[in-house]
Design a protein around this motif. Structure first.
Motif, mmCIF file in Angstrom:
data_model
loop_
_atom_site.group_PDB
_atom_site.id
_atom_site.type_symbol
_atom_site.label_atom_id
_atom_site.label_comp_id
_atom_site.label_asym_id
_atom_site.label_seq_id
_atom_site.Cartn_x
_atom_site.Cartn_y
_atom_site.Cartn_z
ATOM 1 N N GLU A 1 -4.038 -0.042 1.429
ATOM 2 C CA GLU A 1 -4.287 0.025 2.873
ATOM 3 C C GLU A 1 -4.612 1.451 3.305
ATOM 4 O OE1 GLU A 1 -2.528 -1.493 7.152
ATOM 5 O OE2 GLU A 1 -1.670 -2.276 5.292
ATOM 6 N N GLN A 2 -3.897 2.437 2.772
ATOM 7 C CA GLN A 2 -4.193 3.830 3.118
ATOM 8 C C GLN A 2 -5.578 4.230 2.626
ATOM 9 O OE1 GLN A 2 -2.350 6.092 5.050
ATOM 10 N NE2 GLN A 2 -4.334 7.135 4.928
ATOM 11 N N THR A 3 -5.955 3.760 1.440
ATOM 12 C CA THR A 3 -7.296 4.057 0.920
ATOM 13 C C THR A 3 -8.357 3.521 1.865
ATOM 14 O OG1 THR A 3 -6.486 4.019 -1.354
ATOM 15 C CG2 THR A 3 -8.855 3.759 -1.052
ATOM 16 N N LEU A 4 -8.177 2.294 2.354
ATOM 17 C CA LEU A 4 -9.143 1.735 3.309
ATOM 18 C C LEU A 4 -9.179 2.547 4.596
ATOM 19 C CD1 LEU A 4 -8.551 -2.105 2.896
ATOM 20 C CD2 LEU A 4 -10.383 -0.711 1.904
ATOM 21 N N GLU B 1 -0.417 -6.298 -11.218
ATOM 22 C CA GLU B 1 0.075 -5.963 -9.880
ATOM 23 C C GLU B 1 -0.945 -6.375 -8.820
ATOM 24 O OE1 GLU B 1 2.010 -2.253 -7.327
ATOM 25 O OE2 GLU B 1 1.050 -1.806 -9.246
ATOM 26 N N TYR B 2 -2.219 -6.164 -9.107
ATOM 27 C CA TYR B 2 -3.287 -6.577 -8.197
ATOM 28 C C TYR B 2 -3.243 -8.091 -7.974
ATOM 29 C CZ TYR B 2 -8.030 -7.812 -6.743
ATOM 30 O OH TYR B 2 -9.102 -8.358 -6.095
ATOM 31 N N ILE C 1 -2.871 -7.834 -0.212
ATOM 32 C CA ILE C 1 -4.081 -7.008 -0.270
ATOM 33 C C ILE C 1 -5.117 -7.546 0.710
ATOM 34 C CG2 ILE C 1 -6.059 -6.443 -1.758
ATOM 35 C CD1 ILE C 1 -3.972 -6.140 -4.057
ATOM 36 N N GLY C 2 -5.292 -8.876 0.733
ATOM 37 C CA GLY C 2 -6.229 -9.488 1.683
ATOM 38 C C GLY C 2 -5.836 -9.222 3.118
#
Length: 143
Positions: free
Chosen positions: A62-65, A94-95, A102-103
């Motif tokens: 989320e931080q990357t986005l 993990e993904y 993640i979605g």
């Protein structure tokens, strides 16, 4: 093969869906865009001070986005201008075990805009604590 062009309501670009292909879920097979192009470097899930606030993949994702959106904003671009995302993750298990979270994080930051994407598992990233790195390409329409 005939290509069916679809326009998403939130994107100025065309999503390319070959006729007869099963609809991709969560990404586009291709994008057609015209305008000024924005390329980001590989961005990771640390904050503006280059400090990780999250140890988990979802938090870093989320931080990357959010980091991608911040870079896009400096060029006058918005999330709906994204045409390609390439994700590098360090742990496929993990993904896969966090796909719902993640979605949800993706929709919170980017919305319901799903450009062409690729997800690749890598042995490691340059920052040892990083679990995800994403490169983004956006196209700001002329006008």
């Amino acid at each position: 093969m005939t290509v069916q062009n679809q326009i998403a309501p939130t994107s100025p670009h065309r999503f390319l869906q070959p006729v007869g292909w099963v609809q991709a879920k969560g990404y586009a097979n291709g994008m057609l865009a015209e305008g000024r192009t924005v390329f980001t470097g590989g961005l990771i899930g640390w904050n503006a001070l280059q400090q990780f606030e999250h140890d988990d993949l979802v938090g870093q994702f989320e931080q990357t986005l959010r980091n991608i959106v911040a870079v896009l904003e400096t060029a006058g671009a918005r999330p709906e201008h994204l045409v390609r995302l390439t994700w590098y993750i360090t742990d496929k298990a993990e993904y896969l075990s966090n796909l719902k979270q993640i979605g949800a994080a993706y929709r919170r930051v980017i919305g319901r805009h799903f450009p062409a994407m690729a997800v690749v598992q890598v042995a490691g990233l340059m920052e040892d604590a990083a679990k995800v790195e994403i490169e983004a390409t956006a196209v700001i329409p002329h006008g």
